[in-house]
Scaffold this motif. Sequence first.
Motif, short mmCIF file in Angstrom:
data_model
loop_
_atom_site.label_atom_id
_atom_site.label_comp_id
_atom_site.label_asym_id
_atom_site.label_seq_id
_atom_site.Cartn_x
_atom_site.Cartn_y
_atom_site.Cartn_z
N ASN A 147 47.39 -22.27 -24.65
CA ASN A 147 46.83 -22.83 -25.54
C ASN A 147 47.89 -23.04 -26.42
O ASN A 147 48.46 -24.36 -26.66
N GLN A 193 47.37 -14.71 -18.16
CA GLN A 193 48.73 -15.25 -19.24
C GLN A 193 49.00 -13.63 -19.59
O GLN A 193 48.41 -13.20 -19.59
N ARG A 196 42.18 -14.85 -32.21
CA ARG A 196 42.01 -15.71 -33.57
C ARG A 196 43.09 -14.42 -34.86
O ARG A 196 42.89 -13.53 -34.40
N LEU A 219 41.76 -20.45 -20.14
CA LEU A 219 42.08 -22.22 -20.58
C LEU A 219 42.11 -22.40 -21.89
O LEU A 219 41.10 -22.10 -22.45
N SER A 220 42.55 -24.01 -21.75
CA SER A 220 41.89 -25.20 -23.16
C SER A 220 42.46 -26.06 -22.63
O SER A 220 42.05 -26.34 -21.67
N ASP A 258 32.65 -15.63 -31.41
CA ASP A 258 32.74 -15.37 -30.30
C ASP A 258 31.57 -14.89 -29.64
O ASP A 258 29.59 -16.14 -29.89
N LYS A 269 31.69 -8.12 -26.77
CA LYS A 269 32.38 -9.23 -26.45
C LYS A 269 32.60 -9.32 -24.95
O LYS A 269 33.13 -8.83 -24.60
N GLY A 296 36.16 -15.57 -26.01
CA GLY A 296 36.79 -15.36 -27.39
C GLY A 296 36.81 -16.34 -27.26
O GLY A 296 36.95 -17.58 -26.41
N GLY A 321 40.88 -22.96 -26.86
CA GLY A 321 40.95 -22.22 -25.96
C GLY A 321 39.99 -21.45 -25.58
O GLY A 321 39.43 -20.61 -26.86
N LEU A 322 40.16 -20.84 -24.67
CA LEU A 322 38.60 -19.99 -24.42
C LEU A 322 39.37 -18.72 -22.83
O LEU A 322 40.02 -19.52 -22.55
N GLY A 323 38.98 -17.80 -23.42
CA GLY A 323 39.42 -16.86 -22.67
C GLY A 323 37.37 -16.00 -22.65
O GLY A 323 37.02 -15.19 -23.86
C1 BTN Z 1 39.70 -13.83 -30.09
O1 BTN Z 1 38.47 -14.29 -29.34
O2 BTN Z 1 40.38 -14.18 -30.85
C2 BTN Z 1 39.99 -15.77 -29.30
C3 BTN Z 1 39.99 -15.34 -28.25
C4 BTN Z 1 41.27 -17.00 -27.24
C5 BTN Z 1 41.15 -16.81 -25.66
C6 BTN Z 1 41.86 -17.74 -25.41
S1 BTN Z 1 42.42 -17.53 -23.82
C7 BTN Z 1 42.94 -18.89 -22.87
C8 BTN Z 1 43.56 -19.15 -24.73
N1 BTN Z 1 45.36 -19.15 -25.20
C9 BTN Z 1 45.87 -18.83 -25.47
O3 BTN Z 1 46.41 -17.91 -26.47
N2 BTN Z 1 44.17 -18.26 -26.35
C10 BTN Z 1 42.82 -18.63 -25.73
#
Ligand code: BTN
Length: 263
Positions: A30, A51, A57, A72-73, A115, A122, A125, A140-142
């Motif tokens: 991100n 990463q 969040r 990824l973003s 989520d 989970k 995120g 951003g997706l993890g």
């Molecule tokens: C959450 O559930 O709090 C959100 C998590 C998001 C993680 C993803 S991983 C790729 C992208 N880069 C980051 O630094 N965060 C998001």
Amino acid sequence: MLQPSPDAITPGGGLWGGRLLAFGALPSTNDWAMTHAGELHHGDLVQTAHQTAGRGRLQRAWVTPPGLALTLSVLLDPHAMNALRPSWIGAAAAIAIRDLLREGGVAARVKWPNDVLVSGRKIAGILVERSGATGPVVLGLGINLNQTAADLDAAGLRQPATSWLLESGQAHRVASCLPELRSFLESTLPLATASGQPRLAEAWARHDALAGHHVRVDTSQGTIQGEYLGMDADGALLLRDPSGATRTLLTGDASALRITPPG
Ligand code: BTN
């Protein structure tokens, strides 16, 4: 100049013909996408195998061991897509991840704000950020792909977590998940527009982990419990508190408590 520069750039590897910019290691996809937003195109996808300073969040860390997660973003220009509404992008992406897991034989649910859970744990995120009020959006997706229970324990997570490996008994390769995720995102992101929103709301309600529950929401102002009423059109959580008043919550952490009795 894209610095640090990607290890590989694949044309047509992103969304809608955007590029896939792949890194061996990066502090946060991100952050990188936000810093380089001016040089990226709508639909470009930034991915890293490792990463090192992922963010979640509410200013939390997002911890993923090297090579075990899909991190990824996506750079999105809200004006490029018939007025994509930033507040709905996270929900549309959560539905795409749910669809991806469903294709892989795992039944997942979505939970406010965005989520993705399997049996209350989970698995993915989402962090949506925007540069200024009118700039591009970074989605951003993890997704926890191949963590073992020991990997998840070692991460010291604040809520129960799982991975696709744990749920399916099979390891999953980034190279094969990525094109599939991309095509699910291409189907669901158009729902984050005014014309798509009714279908997004309907898909969310169908897969909502909180539906029919009393919920607890931890906010920066304290904890509120009550009957979950769903999400409003701005993506806020609606809850009936014990006094009968409807509360609208913009941020926080929600968890399902008991099932709300009918009537
Ligand atoms: C959450 O559930 O709090 C959100 C998590 C998001 C993680 C993803 S991983 C790729 C992208 N880069 C980051 O630094 N965060 C998001």
